[in-house]
Design a protein around this motif. Structure first.
Motif: not given
Length: 512
Positions: A235-251
């Motif tokens: 289900d491609v709708s369950r692919i996470i949408a990156p939040s745009g953060r530039d730290d380790e969690i964003g990467r």
């Protein structure tokens, strides 16, 4: 003319059965809905624990310091009182005055020892001390222990506090009831406890809120998404949408999104391949019977005295034989017992001439076919496999020329060329067509990536890459040369030669 970029073995899609696809999917377990002591709760407990630990250490130091200051103040008050009496010339005090003075400053007796003598101020009789203390000689840990012993002491305990005087090198000793000190320490403890709880609550709340916003909530989002995607990865709708953060969690979010997109794409292809494999397995048996009947008819055509029939009948028989063998091979592959390629030396020039002649019969004068391969140019591979590769590439090039036209006003033309280099055969199939769009060049060898016509299955180049790889070679789409007449699509195939195969076979452990 020929150049082949360095390329590892290409992993191509393989048709699998629906049963194999189903068995490859593990049974999904329902997530445990029971309440768990998760990461957020643990961080909260650790945060509160460290805040209380810090405040506790501060409390211990504060309690010891308060006791030491309280005792030192008693010594100072006693010295001040004696100096006041000395200033008015009163060295000996009456018992009544001494009692009043000592009661006003909270002491029972004052003893001053100097090199010139000893002076005592006390009510009669002078009380005996239960313990003797010299705060100036206590280490920090000793002072802490003494503070807690004082806190736990009962009422009415009498202590003697001694301290050196800086003026004359003597010592002053005061005797006092420890009950006021115990009460003062308890007041300090209660006040500090209230302040500590307030500070710990504020610090823990602020720190935990910051951790929740910056770390815990994004991590919970990542965890929830991984669990949800694992339940239905197609289900491609369950692919996470990156939040745009530039730290380790964003990467990590970006990497997870890329991985999930790749996995969803691979699973979709795997499912389509499984469905295709099931369909092929169902039709191949009947198709083989139909081709067998056609082969019998072609055998009878070979007996007709017409010269045209005599010329075409052997090629028709050979084509039907290959089709029947292909059906049988497909059924064998579907059963999970695919046979390895039957590699042997064969003349590539003759094979390409047959492919070109068959293509000329199909397209007439619409497309020119040029063969630039030396005579008796041998390669070491399975002839049936390489024939299928050449036919696929030739058919794709012809479809592109007929449907999309040519580049730069050139005539519709396809060229087959080959050279030997370093014990390997480099084969080029190029055309004068428009070539491939830049966005498709990276994935043209993947299953269901349609290269020329939208009416096709998108499996031709994937099958070609698989066949070349199984024969110890590799295939690549080379960059087009703008100054070359054949500036459209340029496919380069690398295959071993008989000489290289013989050398490799003589050295076990080296792959051809």
């Amino acid at each position: 003319m020929l150049d082949l970029p360095t390329r590892g073995n290409r992993a191509s899609g393989v048709v699998s059965t629906a049963a194999g696809f189903a068995s490859a999917r593990p049974a999904q377990r329902e997530p445990d809905s029971r309440a768990r002591f998760g990461l957020a709760g643990r961080v909260l407990v650790v945060t509160i624990g460290f805040a209380l630990l810090a405040m506790g250490l501060f409390y211990v130091a504060r309690l010891a310091s308060y006791r030491e200051t309280w005792l030192h103040n008693k010594i100072t008050v006693a010295q001040t009182a004696l100096e006041a009496f000395d200033a008015v010339g009163s060295h000996e005090l009456s018992p009544d005055i001494a009692r009043k003075v000592l009661e006003s400053i909270g002491l029972k007796a004052i003893v001053v020892s100097t090199p010139s003598g000893r002076r005592t101020v006390s009510a009669s009789p002078q009380p005996a001390a239960d313990i003797s203390i010299d705060p100036t000689r206590e280490a920090f840990l000793d002072s802490v222990g003494a503070a807690f012993r004082t806190l736990a002491a009962g009422r009415g305990q009498v202590v003697a506090v001694t301290e050196a005087t800086a003026a004359d090198g003597g010592r002053i000793e005061v005797t006092l009831d420890e009950t006021p000190l115990v009460a003062a320490l308890w007041r300090v403890s209660n006040t500090f406890l209230n302040i500590a709880l307030l500070i710990a609550t504020v610090v823990a709340s602020v720190l935990w809120t910051a951790l929740w916003i910056m770390v815990l909530r994004p991590m919970r989002r990542l965890t929830s998404n991984i669990i949800a995607f694992g339940q239905r990865p197609q289900d491609v709708s369950r692919i996470i949408a990156p939040s745009g953060r530039d730290d380790e969690i964003g990467r990590a979010e970006k990497a997870l999104a890329a991985m999930q997109k790749t996995l969803a794409h691979e699973l979709a292809q795997r499912k389509r391949m499984a469905e295709l494999g099931l369909a092929v397995a169902r039709i191949n048996h009947d198709l083989r019977n139909i081709l067998s009947a056609a082969q019998l008819i072609s055998d009878r055509l070979a007996t007709i005295p017409d010269p045209q029939a005599q010329r075409l009948a052997p090629r028709l028989v050979a084509t039907l034989d290959r089709a029947i063998q292909f059906c049988q091979t497909t059924l064998t592959y579907g059963a999970g017992s695919e046979q390895p390629p039957e590699r042997r030396p064969f003349d590539l020039n003759k094979m390409v001439q047959d492919v070109a002649e068959t293509a000329r019969d199909e397209h007439g004068e619409d497309i020119d076919y040029h063969v630039d391969i030396p005579p008796r140019f041998e390669v070491y591979a399975d002839p049936d496999h390489i024939l299928r590769v050449l036919e696929n590439l030739s058919r794709n090039a012809a479809q592109a020329l007929l449907e999309k036209g040519v580049a730069g006003g050139r005539p519709k033309s396809i060229r087959f060329a080959a050279i030997r280099t370093d014990g390997e055969a480099l084969i080029e199939i190029s055309d004068t067509g428009p070539g491939f769009p830049p966005d498709r060049k990276e994935r043209i060898f993947e299953p269901f990536q349609k290269s020329t016509s939208q009416a096709g299955t998108g499996l031709g180049l994937s099958i070609a890459a698989d066949l070349v790889t199984r024969n110890g070679g590799c295939i690549d789409l080379a960059p087009a040369k703008a100054d070359d007449f054949y500036c459209g699509a340029r496919f380069l195939i690398k295959l071993p030669t008989p000489e290289r195969a013989a050398l490799t076979n003589a050295r076990p452990g080296v792959e051809a």
